[in-house]
Scaffold this active site. Structure first.
Site, PDB file in Angstrom:
ATOM      1  N   HIS A  82       2.245  -5.539 -14.390  1.00 25.69           N
ATOM      2  CA  HIS A  82       1.841  -5.955 -13.248  1.00 25.69           C
ATOM      3  C   HIS A  82       0.490  -5.924 -14.425  1.00 25.69           C
ATOM      4  O   HIS A  82       0.242  -4.851 -14.664  1.00 25.69           O
ATOM      5  CB  HIS A  82       2.280  -6.022 -12.625  1.00 25.69           C
ATOM      6  CG  HIS A  82       1.516  -6.934 -11.343  1.00 25.69           C
ATOM      7  ND1 HIS A  82       1.462  -8.737 -11.647  1.00 25.69           N
ATOM      8  CD2 HIS A  82       0.353  -7.314 -10.952  1.00 25.69           C
ATOM      9  CE1 HIS A  82       1.301  -8.417 -10.475  1.00 25.69           C
ATOM     10  NE2 HIS A  82       0.063  -8.573 -10.819  1.00 25.69           N
ATOM     11  N   ASP A 161       4.274 -13.556   0.830  1.00 26.58           N
ATOM     12  CA  ASP A 161       3.396 -12.952  -0.274  1.00 26.58           C
ATOM     13  C   ASP A 161       2.122 -14.520  -0.026  1.00 26.58           C
ATOM     14  O   ASP A 161       1.591 -14.785  -0.639  1.00 26.58           O
ATOM     15  CB  ASP A 161       3.606 -12.292  -1.292  1.00 26.58           C
ATOM     16  CG  ASP A 161       2.095 -12.141  -2.218  1.00 26.58           C
ATOM     17  OD1 ASP A 161       1.424 -11.099  -2.029  1.00 26.58           O
ATOM     18  OD2 ASP A 161       2.188 -12.496  -4.001  1.00 26.58           O
ATOM     19  N   ARG A 168      -5.455 -14.886   2.942  1.00 25.46           N
ATOM     20  CA  ARG A 168      -6.865 -14.413   2.468  1.00 25.46           C
ATOM     21  C   ARG A 168      -7.625 -14.803   2.017  1.00 25.46           C
ATOM     22  O   ARG A 168      -8.591 -14.637   1.848  1.00 25.46           O
ATOM     23  CB  ARG A 168      -5.524 -13.114   1.807  1.00 25.46           C
ATOM     24  CG  ARG A 168      -4.485 -11.888   2.640  1.00 25.46           C
ATOM     25  CD  ARG A 168      -4.102 -11.217   1.555  1.00 25.46           C
ATOM     26  NE  ARG A 168      -5.138 -10.712   0.417  1.00 25.46           N
ATOM     27  CZ  ARG A 168      -4.268 -10.213  -0.908  1.00 25.46           C
ATOM     28  NH1 ARG A 168      -3.007 -10.654  -0.881  1.00 25.46           N
ATOM     29  NH2 ARG A 168      -5.069  -9.471  -1.205  1.00 25.46           N
ATOM     30  N   SER A 183       0.695  -6.887  -1.364  1.00 28.68           N
ATOM     31  CA  SER A 183       0.248  -7.688  -2.678  1.00 28.68           C
ATOM     32  C   SER A 183       1.643  -7.746  -3.892  1.00 28.68           C
ATOM     33  O   SER A 183       2.474  -8.654  -4.135  1.00 28.68           O
ATOM     34  CB  SER A 183      -0.493  -8.374  -2.536  1.00 28.68           C
ATOM     35  OG  SER A 183      -0.090  -9.573  -3.851  1.00 28.68           O
ATOM     36  N   LYS A 187       5.944  -8.367  -4.815  1.00 27.11           N
ATOM     37  CA  LYS A 187       6.732  -8.754  -6.629  1.00 27.11           C
ATOM     38  C   LYS A 187       7.597  -8.664  -7.218  1.00 27.11           C
ATOM     39  O   LYS A 187       8.022  -9.153  -7.554  1.00 27.11           O
ATOM     40  CB  LYS A 187       5.616 -10.062  -6.720  1.00 27.11           C
ATOM     41  CG  LYS A 187       5.644 -11.072  -5.860  1.00 27.11           C
ATOM     42  CD  LYS A 187       4.011 -11.998  -6.603  1.00 27.11           C
ATOM     43  CE  LYS A 187       2.548 -11.362  -6.040  1.00 27.11           C
ATOM     44  NZ  LYS A 187       1.701 -11.603  -6.148  1.00 27.11           N
TER      45      LYS A 187
HETATM   46  N1  URA Z   1      -2.545 -10.454  -7.584  1.00 28.21           N
HETATM   47  C1  URA Z   1      -1.634 -10.107  -7.108  1.00 28.21           C
HETATM   48  O1  URA Z   1      -0.898 -10.726  -7.185  1.00 28.21           O
HETATM   49  N2  URA Z   1      -1.784 -10.269  -5.340  1.00 28.21           N
HETATM   50  C2  URA Z   1      -3.418  -9.511  -4.904  1.00 28.21           C
HETATM   51  O2  URA Z   1      -3.334  -9.926  -3.492  1.00 28.21           O
HETATM   52  C3  URA Z   1      -3.850  -9.373  -6.093  1.00 28.21           C
HETATM   53  C4  URA Z   1      -3.932  -9.264  -7.199  1.00 28.21           C
END
Ligand code: URA
Length: 435
Positions: A82, A161, A168, A183, A187
């Site tokens: 990621h 999320d 947000r 966040s 995931k």
């Molecule tokens: N990428 C994400 O998935 N979440 C965030 O809060 C910031 C970047």
């Protein structure tokens, strides 16, 4: 329990219990905690921060808000990857087939562009026919069969999320370490891989502007991964300039194909080899990242990685002829140069400004749900450190209309800093955090 009391507790700097955090997240997803109370709570977190225990509890509550992927049937240690988001960051397009070609399964769930940063799904969808909406069964079956798959996360996974992020985004609470860490990690944990490699970006084009902030974020995410029993590591990498040369969906696919051929920009190839080296370590295929990188370089040179990308494109319904002939990718009708206003050396390129220019051209979204234009974007012709003469092209704008192209050319010109001498070369890799 009352949301009011929990907001007040956080506002006054106290730590919430795991039970209180779970109550708040569950209530928000079910609708009993309204947006305005959650927004107030997020702002309190923004200013007060969270302890590690609170961040881990928030991540856990978010994972439990939806379905999780079961990758138990996969042989070998599956490694996910990621990036915290950058400009021209097409590393996933290179890394997924590259690492899979070395025998490590890579089940990759990706996202779409966010603000000035691009998204892997938007990039892949620039390939005619490419399907990023795989069912769970099709996703797992493809990883079993060819060693990799890249798809979007289903709406049933981590719904907390999606809802929190939307809030947000409009309440100025995105750039908070516990909120970003929970966040991203919710995931990744829900996606089921046994190991996770995080590429945490820092610099002008990243959410974390300094290496020290990026390190705090990286340490928080690695600790969450370790607590959840996943092998996790984070590489902190610079995002002061756009990565590689291309910014825009089809343009970045073409650049990824060139990189898989061994003909890509040096900074992109070097970063992919470092990140991939760590993925091989996490997947148990290399004892050190250096050994992993050497193995991956052999896979690039032998053509194995390119063939794996071709297999990935075919398996997901895309036109695999783009691999041999990137001219088949969508292309914009107009190309405009960005002339250098002065002679000198390129001392800086503001990555965020270039990302915003590409977004305004249509490569990203200015409103939720907008359709992106696969063809448009920016190609940097003179990277940082290159010498330029007056009038020479710093970049090429790929535009749908002259009006949009000229506006982007102005923004990109302003993003370049031209000086008398080259800046001291800063390393791309700023640190590694091991779980
Ligand atoms: N990428 C994400 O998935 N979440 C965030 O809060 C910031 C970047």
């Amino acid at each position: 329990m009352r949301a009011y009391d929990l907001i007040q507790k956080k506002r006054d700097g106290a730590a919430l219990s795991a039970g209180e955090i779970a109550w708040l997240v569950d209530g928000f997803v079910l609708g009993s905690v309204p947006d305005y109370q959650m927004a107030a709570f997020l702002m309190a977190v923004y200013f007060r921060g969270m302890t590690f225990e609170e961040t881990a509890a928030l991540t856990d509550a978010m994972v439990r808000s939806g379905e999780t992927l079961d990758l138990g049937s996969l042989a070998g240690c599956a490694v996910d990857k990621h990036s915290s988001g950058g400009v021209g960051d097409n590393t996933s397009l290179v890394l997924v087939p590259l690492v899979a070609s070395a025998g490590v399964p890579v089940p990759k769930l990706s996202g779409r562009g966010l603000g000035h940063t691009g998204g892997t799904l938007d990039k892949l969808e620039a390939i005619p026919g490419f399907n990023t909406a795989l069912s769970e069964a099709a996703f797992v079956e493809q990883v079993e069969r060819i060693g990799c798959a890249i798809a979007g996360q289903s709406a049933a996974m981590v719904p907390a999320d999606a809802q929190l992020y939307a809030l947000r985004d409009v309440t100025a609470t995105v750039d908070s370490v516990p909120l970003i860490a929970s966040s991203i990690m919710s995931k990744k944990l829900a996606a089921g891989a046994s190991a996770i490699l995080l590429d945490v970006k820092c610099g002008r084009g990243a959410f974390m502007k300094t290496a020290s902030d990026a390190r705090v974020l990286a340490e928080a995410m690695v600790a969450i991964g370790r607590e959840a029993g996943r092998r996790t590591a984070a590489v902190i990498s610079a995002m002061d300039y756009p990565l590689g040369r291309a910014v825009g969906n089809a343009l970045e696919v073409a650049e990824a194909i060139a990189t898989l051929r061994g003909e890509g920009p040096g900074d992109l190839e070097a970063l992919c080899l470092v990140l991939g080296g760590w993925m091989l370590v996490l997947g148990g295929r290399a004892v050190s990242p250096e050994e992993g990188s050497e193995e991956l370089l052999r896979r690039l040179r032998s053509g194995d990685a390119l063939r794996k990308f071709e297999a990935l494109v075919s398996a997901q319904g895309g036109d695999a002829r783009v691999v041999g002939d990137p001219g088949r990718l969508p292309s914009a009708p107009l190309r405009l140069p960005v002339p250098a206003p002065a002679a000198g050396v390129v001392a800086g390129i503001d990555a965020e400004a270039v990302g915003l220019a590409a977004m305004q051209l249509g490569a990203g979204r200015t409103r939720k749900g907008e359709v992106v234009d696969p063809a448009v974007g920016v190609v940097i012709e003179r990277p940082a450190g290159a010498a330029v003469k007056v009038g020479e092209s710093l970049a090429t704008i790929h535009a749908r209309s002259e009006e949009a192209g000229l506006a982007a050319a102005r923004e990109v010109a302003a993003a370049f800093e031209i000086a008398e001498s080259a800046p001291a070369e800063a390393p791309v890799i700023r640190g590694v955090i091991r779980g």
